[in-house]
Design a protein around this motif. Sequence first.
Motif, PDB file in Angstrom:
ATOM      1  N   UNK A   1      77.252 -18.666 -82.635  1.00  0.00           N
ATOM      2  CA  UNK A   1      78.531 -19.341 -82.902  1.00  0.00           C
ATOM      3  C   UNK A   1      79.474 -18.386 -83.601  1.00  0.00           C
ATOM      4  N   UNK A   2      80.715 -18.377 -83.164  1.00  0.00           N
ATOM      5  CA  UNK A   2      81.720 -17.493 -83.750  1.00  0.00           C
ATOM      6  C   UNK A   2      83.024 -18.237 -83.897  1.00  0.00           C
ATOM      7  N   UNK A   3      83.870 -17.715 -84.752  1.00  0.00           N
ATOM      8  CA  UNK A   3      85.188 -18.273 -84.962  1.00  0.00           C
ATOM      9  C   UNK A   3      86.205 -17.144 -84.878  1.00  0.00           C
ATOM     10  N   UNK A   4      87.300 -17.391 -84.201  1.00  0.00           N
ATOM     11  CA  UNK A   4      88.366 -16.410 -84.090  1.00  0.00           C
ATOM     12  C   UNK A   4      89.448 -16.748 -85.106  1.00  0.00           C
ATOM     13  N   UNK A   5      89.801 -15.772 -85.917  1.00  0.00           N
ATOM     14  CA  UNK A   5      90.880 -15.925 -86.889  1.00  0.00           C
ATOM     15  C   UNK A   5      91.854 -14.785 -86.656  1.00  0.00           C
TER      16      UNK A   5
ATOM     17  N   UNK B   1      97.257 -11.402 -90.202  1.00  0.00           N
ATOM     18  CA  UNK B   1      98.147 -10.236 -90.255  1.00  0.00           C
ATOM     19  C   UNK B   1      98.242  -9.541 -88.900  1.00  0.00           C
ATOM     20  N   UNK B   2      98.276 -10.326 -87.829  1.00  0.00           N
ATOM     21  CA  UNK B   2      98.452  -9.791 -86.494  1.00  0.00           C
ATOM     22  C   UNK B   2      97.200  -9.226 -85.852  1.00  0.00           C
ATOM     23  N   UNK B   3      96.066  -9.244 -86.558  1.00  0.00           N
ATOM     24  CA  UNK B   3      94.837  -8.697 -86.004  1.00  0.00           C
ATOM     25  C   UNK B   3      93.787  -9.791 -85.864  1.00  0.00           C
ATOM     26  N   UNK B   4      93.229  -9.974 -84.663  1.00  0.00           N
ATOM     27  CA  UNK B   4      92.165 -10.967 -84.489  1.00  0.00           C
ATOM     28  C   UNK B   4      90.853 -10.483 -85.091  1.00  0.00           C
ATOM     29  N   UNK B   5      90.129 -11.391 -85.714  1.00  0.00           N
ATOM     30  CA  UNK B   5      88.842 -11.085 -86.306  1.00  0.00           C
ATOM     31  C   UNK B   5      87.858 -12.150 -85.842  1.00  0.00           C
ATOM     32  N   UNK B   6      86.711 -11.717 -85.293  1.00  0.00           N
ATOM     33  CA  UNK B   6      85.649 -12.647 -84.923  1.00  0.00           C
ATOM     34  C   UNK B   6      84.635 -12.656 -86.039  1.00  0.00           C
ATOM     35  N   UNK B   7      84.343 -13.838 -86.540  1.00  0.00           N
ATOM     36  CA  UNK B   7      83.393 -13.944 -87.633  1.00  0.00           C
ATOM     37  C   UNK B   7      82.561 -15.199 -87.512  1.00  0.00           C
ATOM     38  N   UNK B   8      81.735 -15.415 -88.516  1.00  0.00           N
ATOM     39  CA  UNK B   8      80.930 -16.620 -88.533  1.00  0.00           C
ATOM     40  C   UNK B   8      81.799 -17.785 -88.970  1.00  0.00           C
TER      41      UNK B   8
ATOM     42  N   UNK C   1      84.987 -25.520 -89.583  1.00  0.00           N
ATOM     43  CA  UNK C   1      85.969 -24.893 -88.697  1.00  0.00           C
ATOM     44  C   UNK C   1      85.861 -25.384 -87.259  1.00  0.00           C
ATOM     45  N   UNK C   2      84.670 -25.466 -86.733  1.00  0.00           N
ATOM     46  CA  UNK C   2      84.474 -25.930 -85.362  1.00  0.00           C
ATOM     47  C   UNK C   2      83.486 -27.086 -85.413  1.00  0.00           C
ATOM     48  N   UNK C   3      83.953 -28.244 -84.991  1.00  0.00           N
ATOM     49  CA  UNK C   3      83.138 -29.449 -85.078  1.00  0.00           C
ATOM     50  C   UNK C   3      82.934 -30.005 -83.682  1.00  0.00           C
TER      51      UNK C   3
END
Length: 166
Positions: free
Chosen positions: A112-116, A119-126, A131-133
């Motif tokens: 499972x990942x979350x995209x945030x 500051x203009x840069x996408x970051x994939x994290x936990x 956040x995701x339900x």
Amino acid sequence: MWMLRINMSDRSYKLEDLPEAYKHLAGRALTSTIVYDEVPPTCHPLGPHNKLVFSPGYVTGTPAPTSARISAGAKSPLTGRIGDSLSSDRFAIELKHCGVDAVVVRGACRERSMLVVEDGAPVLGEPADTAVVPVRRRAYLRDDGLAGGRENHPVPKLNYLPPGKR
């Protein structure tokens, strides 16, 4: 006008200029055109070659009523054709204010990942627990054909978290 391409398999991204052929499109027209142009017609809808495309509408972010619209499109597992869905949310406005006219997601995560986008840069994290339900939807096909779908089909929910509340 930008197009953000995200590869979930290797957790990479690329921000590129929106191609000239797409500059006059937005929303459903843009998501359907990208899927038509980039997804092979014989690929499996749940396979690695399908793409999920998000695009805010023409008037998103303006004072027009109900203008916070975003379209999500991909090859549909239900029909095998181009499918799309519309939503109204602050996410659409924030995406448009960033100058992003399309987000094209391909590949699959191993976990499972979350995209945030910060500051203009996408970051994939936990993802955070909230956040995701997963949401359950009950839809059925009535005799008059007005409603359809699969009972208890899991539907992902996308949440926009304002700055400072992440």
